[in-house]
Motif scaffolding. Structure first.
Motif, PDB file in Angstrom:
ATOM      1  N   UNK A 144     -25.377   1.915  -2.100  1.00 34.56           N
ATOM      2  CA  UNK A 144     -25.875   1.254  -3.306  1.00 34.56           C
ATOM      3  C   UNK A 144     -24.739   0.792  -4.220  1.00 34.56           C
ATOM      4  N   UNK A 145     -23.655   1.547  -4.306  1.00 36.95           N
ATOM      5  CA  UNK A 145     -22.602   1.221  -5.280  1.00 36.95           C
ATOM      6  C   UNK A 145     -21.352   0.610  -4.658  1.00 36.95           C
ATOM      7  N   UNK A 146     -21.352   0.401  -3.351  1.00 34.39           N
ATOM      8  CA  UNK A 146     -20.175  -0.133  -2.671  1.00 34.39           C
ATOM      9  C   UNK A 146     -20.194  -1.660  -2.614  1.00 34.39           C
ATOM     10  N   UNK A 147     -19.026  -2.268  -2.798  1.00 34.91           N
ATOM     11  CA  UNK A 147     -18.888  -3.723  -2.678  1.00 34.91           C
ATOM     12  C   UNK A 147     -18.952  -4.152  -1.217  1.00 34.91           C
ATOM     13  N   UNK A 148     -18.461  -3.312  -0.336  1.00 32.91           N
ATOM     14  CA  UNK A 148     -18.396  -3.667   1.082  1.00 32.91           C
ATOM     15  C   UNK A 148     -19.407  -2.849   1.879  1.00 32.91           C
ATOM     16  N   UNK A 149     -19.649  -3.286   3.112  1.00 31.57           N
ATOM     17  CA  UNK A 149     -20.481  -2.490   4.013  1.00 31.57           C
ATOM     18  C   UNK A 149     -19.727  -1.226   4.380  1.00 31.57           C
ATOM     19  N   UNK A 199     -10.783   6.511   2.197  1.00 32.63           N
ATOM     20  CA  UNK A 199     -10.190   6.171   0.913  1.00 32.63           C
ATOM     21  C   UNK A 199     -11.189   5.353   0.101  1.00 32.63           C
ATOM     22  N   UNK A 200     -11.331   5.669  -1.183  1.00 33.45           N
ATOM     23  CA  UNK A 200     -12.278   4.990  -2.068  1.00 33.45           C
ATOM     24  C   UNK A 200     -11.542   4.488  -3.303  1.00 33.45           C
ATOM     25  N   UNK A 201     -11.724   3.212  -3.626  1.00 31.28           N
ATOM     26  CA  UNK A 201     -11.211   2.638  -4.874  1.00 31.28           C
ATOM     27  C   UNK A 201     -12.386   2.423  -5.816  1.00 31.28           C
ATOM     28  N   UNK A 202     -12.238   2.875  -7.041  1.00 33.26           N
ATOM     29  CA  UNK A 202     -13.290   2.774  -8.052  1.00 33.26           C
ATOM     30  C   UNK A 202     -12.778   1.954  -9.230  1.00 33.26           C
ATOM     31  N   UNK A 203     -13.449   0.851  -9.504  1.00 32.74           N
ATOM     32  CA  UNK A 203     -13.095  -0.013 -10.632  1.00 32.74           C
ATOM     33  C   UNK A 203     -13.774   0.536 -11.883  1.00 32.74           C
ATOM     34  N   UNK A 252      -9.510   4.033 -10.218  1.00 33.90           N
ATOM     35  CA  UNK A 252      -9.401   5.420  -9.758  1.00 33.90           C
ATOM     36  C   UNK A 252      -9.400   5.412  -8.237  1.00 33.90           C
ATOM     37  N   UNK A 253      -8.604   6.298  -7.650  1.00 33.02           N
ATOM     38  CA  UNK A 253      -8.541   6.422  -6.193  1.00 33.02           C
ATOM     39  C   UNK A 253      -9.040   7.807  -5.795  1.00 33.02           C
ATOM     40  N   UNK A 254      -9.875   7.829  -4.785  1.00 28.99           N
ATOM     41  CA  UNK A 254     -10.439   9.077  -4.255  1.00 28.99           C
ATOM     42  C   UNK A 254     -10.320   9.059  -2.743  1.00 28.99           C
ATOM     43  N   UNK A 282     -15.052   1.172  -0.138  1.00 26.12           N
ATOM     44  CA  UNK A 282     -14.925   2.316   0.763  1.00 26.12           C
ATOM     45  C   UNK A 282     -14.211   1.840   2.022  1.00 26.12           C
ATOM     46  N   UNK A 283     -13.116   2.525   2.380  1.00 29.63           N
ATOM     47  CA  UNK A 283     -12.310   2.136   3.529  1.00 29.63           C
ATOM     48  C   UNK A 283     -12.566   3.073   4.710  1.00 29.63           C
TER      49      UNK A 283
END
Length: 112
Positions: A74-79, A15-19, A46-48, A10-11
């Motif tokens: 819960x599902x994010x790699x970053x803070x 912007x959200x990148x989903x692997x 996927x990009x959202x 999550x940026x």
């Protein structure tokens, strides 16, 4: 919990990148479609993007801002960036507070 196994980034601009090569992609994809707008959906990534309109739709489908933040954490790699907390809070705190009801050709405003 190992954050490296989480499937999204999550940026600060929403912007959200989903692997999509991670586990339980159907549930996460449904969640992301509920709270954000798809930009690009290739085979592996996927990009959202979070938008006020998408967050409004999420609230009308029964979610609230706290639930959205909790699941993203819960599902994010970053803070999660602080701008994302603010955006979700601002966009969800006033949606769904009143209802316009049509009853016998008269409109009524209802606040639960």
């Amino acid at each position: 919990m190992n954050k490296n196994k989480n499937p999204i980034w999550v940026f600060p601009d929403g912007f959200i990148l989903f692997e999509t090569f991670s586990n339980s992609i159907e549930e996460i994809e449904d969640f992301l479609i509920t709270i954000s707008e798809p930009v690009s959906r290739t085979k592996l990534i996927h990009e959202y993007v979070l938008t006020p309109y998408a967050l409004y739709a999420a609230v009308t489908s029964g979610m609230n801002g706290d639930d959205i933040v909790k699941i993203l954490r819960k599902i994010s790699k970053n803070l999660l960036p602080k701008t994302i907390f603010r955006m979700i809070s601002i966009c969800t705190q006033f949606f769904g507070k009143i209802h316009l009801i049509l009853f016998k050709n008269n409109y009524f405003i209802y606040s639960p």
